[in-house]
Design a protein around this motif. Sequence first.
Motif, PDB file in Angstrom:
ATOM      1  N   ASP A 243       0.843  -1.193   0.000  1.00 51.54           N
ATOM      2  CA  ASP A 243       0.000   0.000   0.000  1.00 51.54           C
ATOM      3  C   ASP A 243       0.881   1.247   0.000  1.00 51.54           C
ATOM      4  O   ASP A 243       1.374   1.689   1.037  1.00 51.54           O
ATOM      5  CB  ASP A 243      -0.906  -0.012   1.232  1.00 51.54           C
ATOM      6  CG  ASP A 243      -1.919   1.123   1.241  1.00 51.54           C
ATOM      7  OD1 ASP A 243      -2.145   1.715   0.171  1.00 51.54           O
ATOM      8  OD2 ASP A 243      -2.478   1.410   2.313  1.00 51.54           O
ATOM      9  N   ASN A 244       1.083   1.809  -1.183  1.00 53.36           N
ATOM     10  CA  ASN A 244       1.982   2.960  -1.310  1.00 53.36           C
ATOM     11  C   ASN A 244       1.405   4.198  -0.634  1.00 53.36           C
ATOM     12  O   ASN A 244       0.183   4.368  -0.551  1.00 53.36           O
ATOM     13  CB  ASN A 244       2.230   3.278  -2.789  1.00 53.36           C
ATOM     14  CG  ASN A 244       3.037   2.184  -3.474  1.00 53.36           C
ATOM     15  OD1 ASN A 244       3.891   1.558  -2.853  1.00 53.36           O
ATOM     16  ND2 ASN A 244       2.752   1.949  -4.739  1.00 53.36           N
ATOM     17  N   PRO A 245       2.275   5.100  -0.169  1.00 53.55           N
ATOM     18  CA  PRO A 245       1.806   6.363   0.418  1.00 53.55           C
ATOM     19  C   PRO A 245       1.023   7.171  -0.605  1.00 53.55           C
ATOM     20  O   PRO A 245       1.378   7.153  -1.795  1.00 53.55           O
ATOM     21  CB  PRO A 245       3.100   7.070   0.827  1.00 53.55           C
ATOM     22  CG  PRO A 245       4.115   5.978   0.925  1.00 53.55           C
ATOM     23  CD  PRO A 245       3.730   4.966  -0.104  1.00 53.55           C
ATOM     24  N   PRO A 246       0.007   7.925  -0.153  1.00 53.17           N
ATOM     25  CA  PRO A 246      -0.491   7.905   1.225  1.00 53.17           C
ATOM     26  C   PRO A 246      -1.282   6.625   1.502  1.00 53.17           C
ATOM     27  O   PRO A 246      -2.145   6.245   0.704  1.00 53.17           O
ATOM     28  CB  PRO A 246      -1.405   9.144   1.276  1.00 53.17           C
ATOM     29  CG  PRO A 246      -1.870   9.314  -0.135  1.00 53.17           C
ATOM     30  CD  PRO A 246      -0.732   8.872  -1.008  1.00 53.17           C
ATOM     31  N   ALA A 247      -0.967   5.978   2.602  1.00 53.03           N
ATOM     32  CA  ALA A 247      -1.586   4.692   2.928  1.00 53.03           C
ATOM     33  C   ALA A 247      -3.084   4.856   3.157  1.00 53.03           C
ATOM     34  O   ALA A 247      -3.512   5.662   3.974  1.00 53.03           O
ATOM     35  CB  ALA A 247      -0.929   4.112   4.174  1.00 53.03           C
ATOM     36  N   ASP A 248      -3.892   4.108   2.395  1.00 53.06           N
ATOM     37  CA  ASP A 248      -5.346   4.169   2.557  1.00 53.06           C
ATOM     38  C   ASP A 248      -5.943   2.774   2.733  1.00 53.06           C
ATOM     39  O   ASP A 248      -7.159   2.617   2.784  1.00 53.06           O
ATOM     40  CB  ASP A 248      -5.987   4.859   1.351  1.00 53.06           C
ATOM     41  CG  ASP A 248      -5.611   4.190   0.028  1.00 53.06           C
ATOM     42  OD1 ASP A 248      -4.971   3.117   0.056  1.00 53.06           O
ATOM     43  OD2 ASP A 248      -5.955   4.743  -1.029  1.00 53.06           O
ATOM     44  N   LEU A 249      -5.061   1.761   2.811  1.00 55.89           N
ATOM     45  CA  LEU A 249      -5.472   0.358   2.973  1.00 55.89           C
ATOM     46  C   LEU A 249      -6.270  -0.152   1.786  1.00 55.89           C
ATOM     47  O   LEU A 249      -6.895  -1.208   1.854  1.00 55.89           O
ATOM     48  CB  LEU A 249      -6.259   0.160   4.274  1.00 55.89           C
ATOM     49  CG  LEU A 249      -5.527   0.571   5.559  1.00 55.89           C
ATOM     50  CD1 LEU A 249      -6.378   0.215   6.775  1.00 55.89           C
ATOM     51  CD2 LEU A 249      -4.159  -0.087   5.651  1.00 55.89           C
ATOM     52  N   LEU A 250      -6.246   0.619   0.696  1.00 47.97           N
ATOM     53  CA  LEU A 250      -6.866   0.186  -0.553  1.00 47.97           C
ATOM     54  C   LEU A 250      -5.765  -0.001  -1.584  1.00 47.97           C
ATOM     55  O   LEU A 250      -4.898   0.863  -1.738  1.00 47.97           O
ATOM     56  CB  LEU A 250      -7.867   1.227  -1.062  1.00 47.97           C
ATOM     57  CG  LEU A 250      -9.061   1.561  -0.170  1.00 47.97           C
ATOM     58  CD1 LEU A 250      -9.819   2.754  -0.761  1.00 47.97           C
ATOM     59  CD2 LEU A 250      -9.986   0.359  -0.046  1.00 47.97           C
ATOM     60  N   LEU A 251      -5.780  -1.122  -2.295  1.00 46.71           N
ATOM     61  CA  LEU A 251      -4.780  -1.352  -3.326  1.00 46.71           C
ATOM     62  C   LEU A 251      -5.388  -1.114  -4.697  1.00 46.71           C
ATOM     63  O   LEU A 251      -6.456  -1.649  -5.008  1.00 46.71           O
ATOM     64  CB  LEU A 251      -4.249  -2.789  -3.259  1.00 46.71           C
ATOM     65  CG  LEU A 251      -3.535  -3.237  -1.981  1.00 46.71           C
ATOM     66  CD1 LEU A 251      -2.827  -4.571  -2.221  1.00 46.71           C
ATOM     67  CD2 LEU A 251      -2.567  -2.190  -1.464  1.00 46.71           C
ATOM     68  N   ASP A 252      -4.689  -0.301  -5.510  1.00 46.86           N
ATOM     69  CA  ASP A 252      -5.092  -0.181  -6.901  1.00 46.86           C
ATOM     70  C   ASP A 252      -4.408  -1.302  -7.693  1.00 46.86           C
ATOM     71  O   ASP A 252      -3.716  -2.157  -7.125  1.00 46.86           O
ATOM     72  CB  ASP A 252      -4.771   1.198  -7.465  1.00 46.86           C
ATOM     73  CG  ASP A 252      -3.297   1.543  -7.397  1.00 46.86           C
ATOM     74  OD1 ASP A 252      -2.457   0.614  -7.360  1.00 46.86           O
ATOM     75  OD2 ASP A 252      -2.960   2.742  -7.405  1.00 46.86           O
ATOM     76  N   GLU A 253      -4.553  -1.285  -8.996  1.00 44.26           N
ATOM     77  CA  GLU A 253      -4.032  -2.398  -9.798  1.00 44.26           C
ATOM     78  C   GLU A 253      -2.515  -2.506  -9.707  1.00 44.26           C
ATOM     79  O   GLU A 253      -1.964  -3.617  -9.630  1.00 44.26           O
ATOM     80  CB  GLU A 253      -4.461  -2.231 -11.261  1.00 44.26           C
ATOM     81  CG  GLU A 253      -4.187  -3.448 -12.119  1.00 44.26           C
ATOM     82  CD  GLU A 253      -4.796  -3.325 -13.506  1.00 44.26           C
ATOM     83  OE1 GLU A 253      -4.033  -3.435 -14.491  1.00 44.26           O
ATOM     84  OE2 GLU A 253      -6.023  -3.119 -13.607  1.00 44.26           O
ATOM     85  N   ASP A 254      -1.824  -1.364  -9.712  1.00 46.69           N
ATOM     86  CA  ASP A 254      -0.365  -1.395  -9.623  1.00 46.69           C
ATOM     87  C   ASP A 254       0.101  -1.889  -8.258  1.00 46.69           C
ATOM     88  O   ASP A 254       1.070  -2.658  -8.157  1.00 46.69           O
ATOM     89  CB  ASP A 254       0.217   0.002  -9.885  1.00 46.69           C
ATOM     90  CG  ASP A 254       0.101   0.403 -11.339  1.00 46.69           C
ATOM     91  OD1 ASP A 254      -0.037  -0.495 -12.199  1.00 46.69           O
ATOM     92  OD2 ASP A 254       0.124   1.615 -11.627  1.00 46.69           O
ATOM     93  N   GLU A 255      -0.582  -1.443  -7.207  1.00 49.83           N
ATOM     94  CA  GLU A 255      -0.221  -1.892  -5.863  1.00 49.83           C
ATOM     95  C   GLU A 255      -0.527  -3.377  -5.682  1.00 49.83           C
ATOM     96  O   GLU A 255       0.220  -4.101  -5.014  1.00 49.83           O
ATOM     97  CB  GLU A 255      -0.974  -1.066  -4.816  1.00 49.83           C
ATOM     98  CG  GLU A 255      -0.509   0.381  -4.739  1.00 49.83           C
ATOM     99  CD  GLU A 255      -1.441   1.255  -3.925  1.00 49.83           C
ATOM    100  OE1 GLU A 255      -0.971   2.251  -3.352  1.00 49.83           O
ATOM    101  OE2 GLU A 255      -2.657   0.946  -3.862  1.00 49.83           O
ATOM    102  N   PHE A 256      -1.589  -3.844  -6.307  1.00 52.19           N
ATOM    103  CA  PHE A 256      -1.930  -5.260  -6.241  1.00 52.19           C
ATOM    104  C   PHE A 256      -0.875  -6.091  -6.969  1.00 52.19           C
ATOM    105  O   PHE A 256      -0.547  -7.212  -6.559  1.00 52.19           O
ATOM    106  CB  PHE A 256      -3.318  -5.505  -6.841  1.00 52.19           C
ATOM    107  CG  PHE A 256      -3.876  -6.869  -6.532  1.00 52.19           C
ATOM    108  CD1 PHE A 256      -4.309  -7.190  -5.253  1.00 52.19           C
ATOM    109  CD2 PHE A 256      -3.974  -7.829  -7.528  1.00 52.19           C
ATOM    110  CE1 PHE A 256      -4.823  -8.449  -4.970  1.00 52.19           C
ATOM    111  CE2 PHE A 256      -4.494  -9.089  -7.257  1.00 52.19           C
ATOM    112  CZ  PHE A 256      -4.919  -9.398  -5.978  1.00 52.19           C
TER     113      PHE A 256
END
Length: 356
Positions: A202-215
Motif C-alpha cells: 500500500d503505497n503512500p499515502p496509505a489508505d489500505l486500498l490497493l489499486d491495480e499497480d499496488e496489487f
Amino acid sequence: MVSKRAFVCSLGSIYLSLLFVFLLMDVYARPANSSALKEKAADGKDENEILPPDHLNGVKMEMDGHLNKEFHQEVFLGKEMEEFDEDSEPRRNRRKLMVIFSKVDQNRDRKISAKEMQRWIMEKTEEHFQEAVEENKMHFRAVDPDGDGHVSWDEYKIKFLASKGFNEKEVAEKIKNNEELKIDEETQEVLDNLKDRWYQADNPPADLLLDEDEFLSFLHPEHSRGMLKFMVKEIVRDLDQDGDKKLTLSEFISLPVGTVENQQAQDIDDDWVKDRKKEFEEVIDADHDGIVTMEELEEYMDPMNEYNALNEAKQMIAVADENQNHHLELEEILKYSEYFTGSKLMDYARNVHEEF
C-alpha cells in the motif's frame, strides 16, 4: 562451407561417444513455509489466482527461500519455455533452440559472448515482467467485485476465505458486522502474513486500498523495490536461526529434521545442499566473508540488476564452454540443452549438420 560441415560432422562423431551431463538436478524442495497457500479451493479453482505465488519467473530465489531450479531456463527461453516439453520431438526442439541461438547471436559471428547473453537475459526477464502484468489484470478483476479500481483488505480477505472453502456470503456478512470468524490456526497464520504483505504494498499515502499497480506489487514483489526488500526480510526471518538478521552458510543450507527416510532421499538432500552451498559461496555472498546480509540478498534477488545478468551470463557460458574460448557455439548449447531448456536432445549430434 564444406569445411564447416566437416567440422560439425567430426564433432558429431565425438559427441555420440560421450555421456550427457545432467546439470540441473530435479531436486525435491524443502516444505514451503506457505504450503497452505497451495491448497485447492472447495470448487476446484486454483487459489494461487489471488495469492502471491511462491514461484516468480526470472527470479533466482523463490518467495519461500528455495532456489529457483528453473531459473536458467526461464531467463534463456522467456515465454518460449512452455514450448520445450520433455516429450516433444527432439528435432523440433533442436530447431527451436537453433532459432534462439541466432537471435542471441546479435553480431552473427556464430558464437555467443557474455554481453550478448546479458542482453538476452534482460530481454527475457522483461518478458516475464510483462507476463506478470497481464496476469495481474485478470487477478485484480477477480478480487475487485464492484469494479471501482480499488480493493480493500476486507474484500480480499473475503475472496481468500472463499477460496479456502468458507461460505463467501456468510464471511462477508460477519466482516460487515464485525463478528468473529472461526478460522483454523494455519489459515489465520497465512492471513496474518498476507495482511503484512498487503500493508507493505500500500503505497503512500496509505489508505489500505490497493489499486491495480499496488496489487501487482502484492502478488509480484519483484516489480517493486520496496516489496523486494520486504520479501528479503521474510526470507531472512524464516532462515535466520540466531536472530541477527543475517544468514550464515549453515543457516542457508539447513534441512528440516526427519525428511530423510532412505538412501535415495539422502542423495537428493545431498544434491540440494550442494546447490545451495555453491550459490551461497559463489554468488550471494558478494564479499565472501561467510555472511549474507539483507543488502546482498536484495541485490542477488533483483531480477533487473544488469551486473547480476552479466554475472549470470558468464556462469551460463562457463557451464557449456567446452573449448574454453569464453563464448558459446551452437554445438555446445545443443549438447547442454537440458541446462538451457530442460529438454535433452540425445540425437542432436547425428543430425546437427543437416540443420546448418
